[in-house]
Design a protein around this motif. Structure first.
Motif, PDB file in Angstrom:
ATOM      1  N   ILE A 197       0.835  -1.202   0.000  1.00 47.65           N
ATOM      2  CA  ILE A 197       0.000   0.000   0.000  1.00 47.65           C
ATOM      3  C   ILE A 197       0.870   1.254   0.000  1.00 47.65           C
ATOM      4  N   THR A 198       0.605   2.147  -0.944  1.00 48.53           N
ATOM      5  CA  THR A 198       1.223   3.473  -0.914  1.00 48.53           C
ATOM      6  C   THR A 198       0.143   4.486  -0.569  1.00 48.53           C
ATOM      7  N   ALA A 199       0.398   5.312   0.427  1.00 47.35           N
ATOM      8  CA  ALA A 199      -0.526   6.397   0.754  1.00 47.35           C
ATOM      9  C   ALA A 199      -0.289   7.549  -0.219  1.00 47.35           C
ATOM     10  N   ASN A 200      -1.120   8.594  -0.160  1.00 46.08           N
ATOM     11  CA  ASN A 200      -0.829   9.792  -0.934  1.00 46.08           C
ATOM     12  C   ASN A 200       0.544  10.321  -0.519  1.00 46.08           C
ATOM     13  N   GLY A 201       1.349  10.701  -1.506  1.00 43.67           N
ATOM     14  CA  GLY A 201       2.700  11.177  -1.222  1.00 43.67           C
ATOM     15  C   GLY A 201       3.721  10.066  -1.136  1.00 43.67           C
ATOM     16  N   GLU A 202       3.364   8.865  -1.607  1.00 45.21           N
ATOM     17  CA  GLU A 202       4.301   7.731  -1.577  1.00 45.21           C
ATOM     18  C   GLU A 202       4.299   7.002  -2.913  1.00 45.21           C
ATOM     19  N   THR A 203       5.424   6.360  -3.223  1.00 41.70           N
ATOM     20  CA  THR A 203       5.536   5.502  -4.398  1.00 41.70           C
ATOM     21  C   THR A 203       6.511   4.384  -4.051  1.00 41.70           C
ATOM     22  N   PHE A 204       6.368   3.226  -4.730  1.00 40.86           N
ATOM     23  CA  PHE A 204       7.242   2.106  -4.382  1.00 40.86           C
ATOM     24  C   PHE A 204       7.259   1.085  -5.515  1.00 40.86           C
ATOM     25  N   GLU A 205       8.321   0.261  -5.510  1.00 44.55           N
ATOM     26  CA  GLU A 205       8.492  -0.793  -6.516  1.00 44.55           C
ATOM     27  C   GLU A 205       8.584  -2.155  -5.833  1.00 44.55           C
ATOM     28  N   VAL A 206       7.960  -3.156  -6.438  1.00 43.60           N
ATOM     29  CA  VAL A 206       8.021  -4.517  -5.917  1.00 43.60           C
ATOM     30  C   VAL A 206       8.338  -5.477  -7.055  1.00 43.60           C
ATOM     31  N   ARG A 207       9.172  -6.467  -6.759  1.00 43.18           N
ATOM     32  CA  ARG A 207       9.399  -7.562  -7.705  1.00 43.18           C
ATOM     33  C   ARG A 207       8.643  -8.773  -7.172  1.00 43.18           C
ATOM     34  N   LEU A 208       7.616  -9.164  -7.884  1.00 45.84           N
ATOM     35  CA  LEU A 208       6.720 -10.222  -7.440  1.00 45.84           C
ATOM     36  C   LEU A 208       7.406 -11.586  -7.472  1.00 45.84           C
ATOM     37  N   PRO A 209       6.784 -12.609  -6.848  1.00 46.74           N
ATOM     38  CA  PRO A 209       7.402 -13.939  -6.797  1.00 46.74           C
ATOM     39  C   PRO A 209       7.739 -14.542  -8.157  1.00 46.74           C
ATOM     40  N   ASP A 210       7.032 -14.138  -9.232  1.00 42.91           N
ATOM     41  CA  ASP A 210       7.317 -14.691 -10.567  1.00 42.91           C
ATOM     42  C   ASP A 210       8.381 -13.888 -11.308  1.00 42.91           C
ATOM     43  N   GLY A 211       8.887 -12.813 -10.711  1.00 51.71           N
ATOM     44  CA  GLY A 211       9.901 -11.977 -11.353  1.00 51.71           C
ATOM     45  C   GLY A 211       9.345 -10.727 -12.009  1.00 51.71           C
ATOM     46  N   SER A 212       8.014 -10.604 -12.083  1.00 53.84           N
ATOM     47  CA  SER A 212       7.407  -9.398 -12.655  1.00 53.84           C
ATOM     48  C   SER A 212       7.686  -8.196 -11.746  1.00 53.84           C
ATOM     49  N   LYS A 213       7.830  -7.014 -12.374  1.00 52.20           N
ATOM     50  CA  LYS A 213       8.076  -5.790 -11.617  1.00 52.20           C
ATOM     51  C   LYS A 213       6.849  -4.884 -11.693  1.00 52.20           C
ATOM     52  N   VAL A 214       6.528  -4.273 -10.558  1.00 49.36           N
ATOM     53  CA  VAL A 214       5.388  -3.370 -10.497  1.00 49.36           C
ATOM     54  C   VAL A 214       5.798  -2.104  -9.745  1.00 49.36           C
ATOM     55  N   TRP A 215       5.483  -0.943 -10.344  1.00 48.44           N
ATOM     56  CA  TRP A 215       5.710   0.352  -9.696  1.00 48.44           C
ATOM     57  C   TRP A 215       4.352   0.911  -9.288  1.00 48.44           C
ATOM     58  N   LEU A 216       4.189   1.225  -8.018  1.00 41.30           N
ATOM     59  CA  LEU A 216       2.939   1.765  -7.506  1.00 41.30           C
ATOM     60  C   LEU A 216       3.025   3.285  -7.404  1.00 41.30           C
ATOM     61  N   ASN A 217       2.047   3.968  -7.993  1.00 41.50           N
ATOM     62  CA  ASN A 217       1.949   5.415  -7.832  1.00 41.50           C
ATOM     63  C   ASN A 217       1.325   5.718  -6.476  1.00 41.50           C
ATOM     64  N   ALA A 218       1.217   6.997  -6.157  1.00 36.85           N
ATOM     65  CA  ALA A 218       0.657   7.401  -4.864  1.00 36.85           C
ATOM     66  C   ALA A 218      -0.796   6.951  -4.727  1.00 36.85           C
ATOM     67  N   GLY A 219      -1.215   6.653  -3.492  1.00 38.72           N
ATOM     68  CA  GLY A 219      -2.596   6.293  -3.227  1.00 38.72           C
ATOM     69  C   GLY A 219      -3.026   5.005  -3.903  1.00 38.72           C
ATOM     70  N   THR A 220      -2.175   3.962  -3.833  1.00 36.80           N
ATOM     71  CA  THR A 220      -2.410   2.714  -4.574  1.00 36.80           C
ATOM     72  C   THR A 220      -2.238   1.509  -3.662  1.00 36.80           C
ATOM     73  N   SER A 221      -2.985   0.447  -3.947  1.00 34.13           N
ATOM     74  CA  SER A 221      -2.776  -0.817  -3.241  1.00 34.13           C
ATOM     75  C   SER A 221      -2.725  -1.956  -4.255  1.00 34.13           C
ATOM     76  N   LEU A 222      -1.861  -2.924  -3.990  1.00 36.30           N
ATOM     77  CA  LEU A 222      -1.697  -4.100  -4.851  1.00 36.30           C
ATOM     78  C   LEU A 222      -1.710  -5.340  -3.966  1.00 36.30           C
ATOM     79  N   LYS A 223      -2.656  -6.242  -4.233  1.00 37.44           N
ATOM     80  CA  LYS A 223      -2.775  -7.484  -3.472  1.00 37.44           C
ATOM     81  C   LYS A 223      -2.350  -8.641  -4.369  1.00 37.44           C
ATOM     82  N   TYR A 224      -1.509  -9.554  -3.839  1.00 40.03           N
ATOM     83  CA  TYR A 224      -0.960 -10.631  -4.657  1.00 40.03           C
ATOM     84  C   TYR A 224      -0.610 -11.818  -3.760  1.00 40.03           C
TER      85      TYR A 224
END
Length: 402
Positions: A197-224
């Motif tokens: 979860i990124t709140a407003n004013g935050e950003t982050f990158e995750v490399r998922l278990p399969d090797g895929s990369k995801v960049w989250l913009n502000a105010g975003t959530s990614l469930k996996y």
């Protein structure tokens, strides 16, 4: 990025040649690209067009009799018996041109001047690279406080934070166990989910278990899931905006599920914007192929726009839609509310409109997301008839007093 004096001189010269109707095809394209990407240059160009400054100066230069002026100068300052100082006509004309270039450059630098008044004294820093990781057991890890290295191990999966500010999942199957036990471990992992979860004013990158990369913009959530190994599909759930670079695996399609939309891919690069306060869900394809809601197939540089259950596909310059991931605001003929929603998410502020929300102005150009909010607002002030005031964590937008 700050420009050097030579860059400003180049912009100024292109503007002058535009008014002289002397641009080559390449120069015309260069000027067009500059005006679309540099808000300060666009403001100077518009001001020059509005005031007619360049045309007036060029007309004055064309009426200027350099020969007569030079003869008068020699007659006045050099007696007949003295050898006159060599002062060429071309030098005199060039000097006039240089003054015109410098005057345009000065206008340009004035547009980049330090914000004044309320904007300078009451400033807000840009967002930062951080997020909150919620584990399957409910434990929450604030990633800007977490040290680099191993964060946690659960169900045979190690989650690590890198020095680049990314979290990485590494699966470690126990080779000393029998196949049945390994299958049980895979099944267990596939049923455990993490949420980033990124709140407003935050950003982050995750490399998922399969090797895929995801960049989250502000105010975003990614469930996996902690692991995709025991699943026929690699399915994640998105709310907000994220840019994906999916690891190719034809046997296991990658699915991005959001409210009202499902995107299916094999291996590709794409951006999905699903913010609830946006008028439409937009999926933009940079590379590969994706299928939206099992019916619409996108090609590179196409975007699907989902509104009220209806999808339309439009051509776009796809790279411009991931400029946020590269640290830039990219405004493409955007309305005031659209621009302010982006600013609100990144700087974690509230927007109040004073008779301006329905303003029909549009904005185009680039502004760095690493700037304080004052600089962004000052730039918008320079290219509009709007005034922006900072009051704590609130931005008040109103018309510029006449």
């Amino acid at each position: 990025m700050a420009l050097h004096e030579k860059d400003v001189s180049r912009i100024s010269m292109l503007m002058i040649k535009y008014y002289e109707q002397a641009l080559t095809a390449d120069e015309e394209l260069e000027l067009k690209n500059t005006l679309s990407s540099d808000l300060a240059a666009k403001k100077v160009f518009d001001d020059l067009a509005k005031t007619g400054y360049v045309k007036t100066e060029l007309n004055s230069m064309n009426r200027f009799d350099a020969t007569a002026t030079l003869a008068s100068f020699h007659k006045k300052h050099f007696p007949k018996k003295e050898k006159p100082f060599i002062f060429r006509l071309s030098t005199l004309i060039a000097a006039a041109s240089i003054i015109l270039v410098l005057s345009i450059g000065l206008l340009y630098f004035n547009k980049l001047a330090r914000p004044k008044g309320d904007l300078a004294s009451n400033d807000i820093a840009p967002g930062k690279n951080t997020a909150t990781l919620v584990l399957a057991n409910g434990k929450r890890i604030t990633l800007d406080n977490a040290k680099n290295g191993e964060l946690v191990t659960e169900a045979g999966v190690t989650i690590t934070k890198t020095k680049e500010g990314q979290i990485v999942y590494t699966i470690d199957d126990n080779t000393n166990t029998d196949n049945a036990t390994q299958d049980d471990q895979r099944s267990q992992r596939s049923q455990q989910y993490n949420t980033l979860i990124t709140a407003n004013g935050e950003t982050f990158e995750v490399r998922l278990p399969d090797g895929s990369k995801v960049w989250l913009n502000a105010g975003t959530s990614l469930k996996y899931p902690v692991s995709f190994n025991a699943q026929a599909q690699r399915k994640v759930e998105l709310s907000g905006e994220a840019y994906f670079e999916v690891f190719k695996d034809k046997q296991h399609p990658f699915i991005v599920q959001s409210e009202g939309q499902q995107v299916e891919v094999l291996g590709t690069r794409f951006n999905v914007n699903t913010y609830k306060n946006e008028p439409a869900i937009k999926t933009t394809l940079l590379e590969g192929s994706v299928k939206v809601n099992e019916q619409t197939i996108l090609k590179p540089n196409q975007q699907s726009v989902l509104t009220a259950g209806q999808i339309k596909v439009i051509p776009v310059l796809a790279e411009s839609y991931i400029d946020w991931q590269e640290g830039v605001f990219n405004f493409e003929y955007e309305t005031l509310p659209s621009v302010m929603r982006k600013i609100a998410r990144w700087y974690n502020v509230e927007i109040i409109y004073v008779d301006t929300e329905r303003d029909n102005q549009t904005f185009s150009g680039y502004v760095s997301r690493s700037s304080n909010v004052s600089k962004v607002l000052q730039t918008l002030t320079e290219i509009s008839n709007l005034e922006f005031k900072l009051k704590g964590k609130t931005i008040v937008v109103s018309k510029t007093p006449k």
